[in-house]
Design a protein around this motif. Sequence first.
Motif, PDB file in Angstrom:
ATOM      1  N   LEU A  35       6.185 -26.922 -24.096  1.00  0.00           N
ATOM      2  CA  LEU A  35       5.355 -25.794 -23.938  1.00  0.00           C
ATOM      3  C   LEU A  35       6.240 -25.417 -25.552  1.00  0.00           C
ATOM      4  N   SER A  39       3.873 -19.569 -25.536  1.00  0.00           N
ATOM      5  CA  SER A  39       3.312 -19.721 -25.244  1.00  0.00           C
ATOM      6  C   SER A  39       3.146 -19.093 -23.966  1.00  0.00           C
ATOM      7  N   ILE A  41       1.714 -18.629 -19.726  1.00  0.00           N
ATOM      8  CA  ILE A  41       1.967 -18.949 -18.670  1.00  0.00           C
ATOM      9  C   ILE A  41       1.183 -18.323 -17.764  1.00  0.00           C
ATOM     10  N   VAL A 117      -4.693 -19.286 -21.740  1.00  0.00           N
ATOM     11  CA  VAL A 117      -3.399 -19.927 -21.108  1.00  0.00           C
ATOM     12  C   VAL A 117      -2.481 -20.802 -22.401  1.00  0.00           C
ATOM     13  N   ASP A 118      -1.923 -21.542 -21.771  1.00  0.00           N
ATOM     14  CA  ASP A 118      -0.919 -22.351 -22.385  1.00  0.00           C
ATOM     15  C   ASP A 118      -1.508 -23.489 -21.607  1.00  0.00           C
ATOM     16  N   ALA A 119      -0.638 -22.838 -19.840  1.00  0.00           N
ATOM     17  CA  ALA A 119      -0.056 -23.690 -18.865  1.00  0.00           C
ATOM     18  C   ALA A 119      -0.589 -23.142 -17.501  1.00  0.00           C
ATOM     19  N   ALA A 145      -9.471 -21.247 -17.540  1.00  0.00           N
ATOM     20  CA  ALA A 145      -7.702 -22.050 -18.478  1.00  0.00           C
ATOM     21  C   ALA A 145      -7.898 -24.288 -17.803  1.00  0.00           C
ATOM     22  N   ALA A 148      -5.288 -25.831 -19.845  1.00  0.00           N
ATOM     23  CA  ALA A 148      -4.058 -25.573 -20.090  1.00  0.00           C
ATOM     24  C   ALA A 148      -3.181 -26.517 -18.860  1.00  0.00           C
ATOM     25  N   SER A 149      -2.335 -26.995 -19.013  1.00  0.00           N
ATOM     26  CA  SER A 149      -0.997 -28.269 -18.340  1.00  0.00           C
ATOM     27  C   SER A 149      -0.685 -27.322 -17.300  1.00  0.00           C
ATOM     28  N   ARG A 150      -0.884 -27.701 -16.470  1.00  0.00           N
ATOM     29  CA  ARG A 150       0.175 -27.482 -15.189  1.00  0.00           C
ATOM     30  C   ARG A 150       1.377 -28.186 -14.656  1.00  0.00           C
TER      31      ARG A 150
END
Length: 212
Positions: A35, A39, A41, A117-119, A145, A148-150
Amino acid sequence: MEADFWHARWDAMEIGFHEGTANELLVRHLPALNLAPGSRIFVPLCGKAQDMVWLAGQGFEVVGVELSAKAVGQFFEEMDVEPDIAGHGPLTRFSAGSITIYSGDLFALDGAALGAVDAIYDRASLVAMPGSMRDSYSRQLRALAPSASRLLITFAYDQAQMEGPPFSIDTAEVERLFAENYDLTCLEERAVEGGLKGRIPASEAAWRMLPR
């Protein structure tokens, strides 16, 4: 679980799921998401987790959602800050510095309120969902999202030995829920020291989920 179940847990302060410090797997594996500084979250069912304080301390913007207004109030009290509070449809928005928490039902949160959101960091949310709610839960988070990565943390154990929550989420269940839309990597799996709730042999796993 029904909302009354969680309200009763917080009213009685039966919150064994609460950790007083940042989660070890979060600290160790968040870098795997690559990230950028600043970022955003998202932390679903965040309670009053110190994870949010740690994330903010790393320079991230944090937004959570939590059913219990009592938990949200305690979080800011323990930070010794007075949040700005505003109604937001069926939810109430609490914010101070780089941390925002919506108090209310996760399923009432919409993308406009959450923002980009990014994550997503999920330590105590999926494992709180009984089987009957998991498909709806996974759809809701993807709708909120989609890019978004998790970082997902799960427990696995013999569900016949103990009723959840936390519920057992094994590899097959993670794959069933998410493999269609995410590339999944198990970053670490370890035994729960002393057993889950001090009595049930269990493992804990950290998963990286990258959207396709």
